[in-house]
Design a protein around this motif. Structure first.
Motif, mmCIF file in Angstrom:
data_model
loop_
_atom_site.group_PDB
_atom_site.id
_atom_site.type_symbol
_atom_site.label_atom_id
_atom_site.label_comp_id
_atom_site.label_asym_id
_atom_site.label_seq_id
_atom_site.Cartn_x
_atom_site.Cartn_y
_atom_site.Cartn_z
ATOM 1 N N UNK A 1 -1.598 -10.535 -4.099
ATOM 2 C CA UNK A 1 -1.665 -8.998 -4.137
ATOM 3 C C UNK A 1 -1.029 -8.095 -4.964
ATOM 4 N N UNK A 2 -1.770 -7.056 -5.626
ATOM 5 C CA UNK A 2 -1.296 -6.251 -6.580
ATOM 6 C C UNK A 2 0.165 -5.687 -6.300
ATOM 7 N N UNK B 1 0.695 -1.228 -0.110
ATOM 8 C CA UNK B 1 0.135 0.055 0.016
ATOM 9 C C UNK B 1 0.831 1.555 0.076
ATOM 10 N N UNK B 2 1.905 1.355 0.704
ATOM 11 C CA UNK B 2 2.851 2.252 0.626
ATOM 12 C C UNK B 2 3.483 2.426 -0.666
ATOM 13 N N UNK C 1 -15.820 0.024 -1.012
ATOM 14 C CA UNK C 1 -16.348 0.918 -1.919
ATOM 15 C C UNK C 1 -15.410 1.359 -3.158
ATOM 16 N N UNK C 2 -14.227 0.993 -3.014
ATOM 17 C CA UNK C 2 -13.099 1.279 -4.022
ATOM 18 C C UNK C 2 -12.882 -0.043 -4.783
ATOM 19 N N UNK C 3 -13.804 -0.906 -4.599
ATOM 20 C CA UNK C 3 -13.762 -2.148 -5.617
ATOM 21 C C UNK C 3 -13.299 -3.326 -5.212
ATOM 22 N N UNK D 1 -4.535 -0.443 -4.514
ATOM 23 C CA UNK D 1 -4.082 -0.134 -3.285
ATOM 24 C C UNK D 1 -5.040 -0.587 -2.079
ATOM 25 N N UNK D 2 -6.418 -0.344 -2.502
ATOM 26 C CA UNK D 2 -7.406 -0.969 -1.449
ATOM 27 C C UNK D 2 -7.394 -2.476 -0.936
#
Length: 331
Positions: A66-67, A39-40, A187-189, A154-155
């Protein structure tokens, strides 16, 4: 402005002032450490910064979905990159970054992002909220403070950190803010079911083989209030297991009816034992771990004992017995 708001502002300014970041999580990373690391990375690149993400060793395979996970460096296999600032994620103390610390020259500016109550504030700047359930929650606060959008990639990383450090939103650290954060990430998908399946439901064959062996070592002490499991180095070799195959084994001790403290001993070498501690409702296992050079949370903590398995058991069991006796005396 609250102290935490001031820390958010300082962290945001730190990121704005630097361009090339080395981002590090703790050794043997879990879902929160890996999710926060990624995420960072997403945040920094979104801001036009350069970011190199690194672990002391390899990233557990289960986090490969994870992306951006493929971009995490294994520090033991690659040369030191160039950077002018450091961000640590989910590290309660400087030693938790492992051998990567050898990469950092004296005086290197460092932002410490964490949520552990035992964090010793080792950074040049420290963004630490000890009542947060996960470092991912603290990172979400920073992202929203900086008024940055949260793309789906990121979400997913942040949600994974929240999910794993709250035990699937079952632990006592699941606060209204945690659920609000999770809702915002959905809500970000984020699709929650596949992540829960991977993180909470799927186990490896090696994990099952270790569980078979561990349950045969189960010992109950202190009026059945403490339960102990043991995994030896020989068990790990015989089961073809990796470190992440031991995750969750300690819960089988803690989850026994009437047990307050569950402990897993994992022999790493003849003179080195990793100890995982969990408590149900009362005992502060972070205090126990910290007294042996470790740390963590009130209900989940760990430490490493440099000595034989027998020595580790003697040290830990004395401290657990004392903690349980202290609780009885105060009740």
């Amino acid at each position: 402005m609250s102290t935490y708001e001031a820390s958010l502002a300082s962290a945001a300014a730190f990121i704005e002032q630097h361009e090339r970041f080395l981002v590090i999580n703790h050794v043997n990373p879990d879902g929160d450490a890996t999710g926060s690391l990624l995420g960072t990375g997403w945040l920094l690149r979104q801001l036009g910064k350069q970011a190199v993400l690194v672990n002391e060793g390899s990233t557990p395979k289960k986090f490969g979905f994870l992306p951006g996970a493929e971009q995490i460096m294994n520090a033991s296999c690659q040369e030191k990159p160039e950077f002018d600032a450091v961000i640590t994620c989910d590290c309660a103390d400087f030693a938790r970054i492992g051998d990567v610390k050898e990469w950092l020259p004296a005086g290197m500016p460092l932002l410490n992002i964490d949520h552990h109550p035992t964090n010793d504030l080792f950074g040049t700047y420290n963004l630490v909220r000890t009542d947060a359930a996960a470092t991912a929650e603290v990172l979400y606060d920073l992202i929203t403070h900086m008024k940055q959008p949260i793309p789906q990639e990121m979400a997913v990383c942040l949600y994974t950190g929240l999910l794993t450090d709250t035990g699937g939103f079952r632990y006592s650290n699941t606060t209204p803010h945690v659920m609000e954060t999770a809702s915002a990430l959905l809500a970000c998908g984020v699709e929650p079911a596949p992540i829960a399946e991977r993180m909470l439901e799927t186990i490896t064959k090696a994990h099952v083989r270790l569980l078979q062996r561990a349950l045969q070592t189960l010992i109950l002490r202190d009026g059945d209030q403490a339960a102990y499991l043991t995994i030896t180095a020989a068990d790990m070799e015989a089961c073809g297991a990796q470190n992440d195959d031991t995750e969750g084994l300690v819960n089988y001790a803690r989850n026994i009816e009437g047990v307050e403290v569950g402990v897993l001993y994992k022999e790493v070498a003849p003179d080195k034992v990793k100890v995982s501690l969990r408590s149900a409702r009362i005992v502060d296992v972070a205090a126990i771990a910290q007294s042996i050079g470790g740390g963590g949370h009130v209900r989940a903590a760990g430490c490493t004992v440099h000595g034989s398995l027998a020595a580790a058991k003697q040290i830990v069991e004395q401290k657990v017995s004392a903690a349980l006796a202290g609780q009885e005396a105060s009740s």
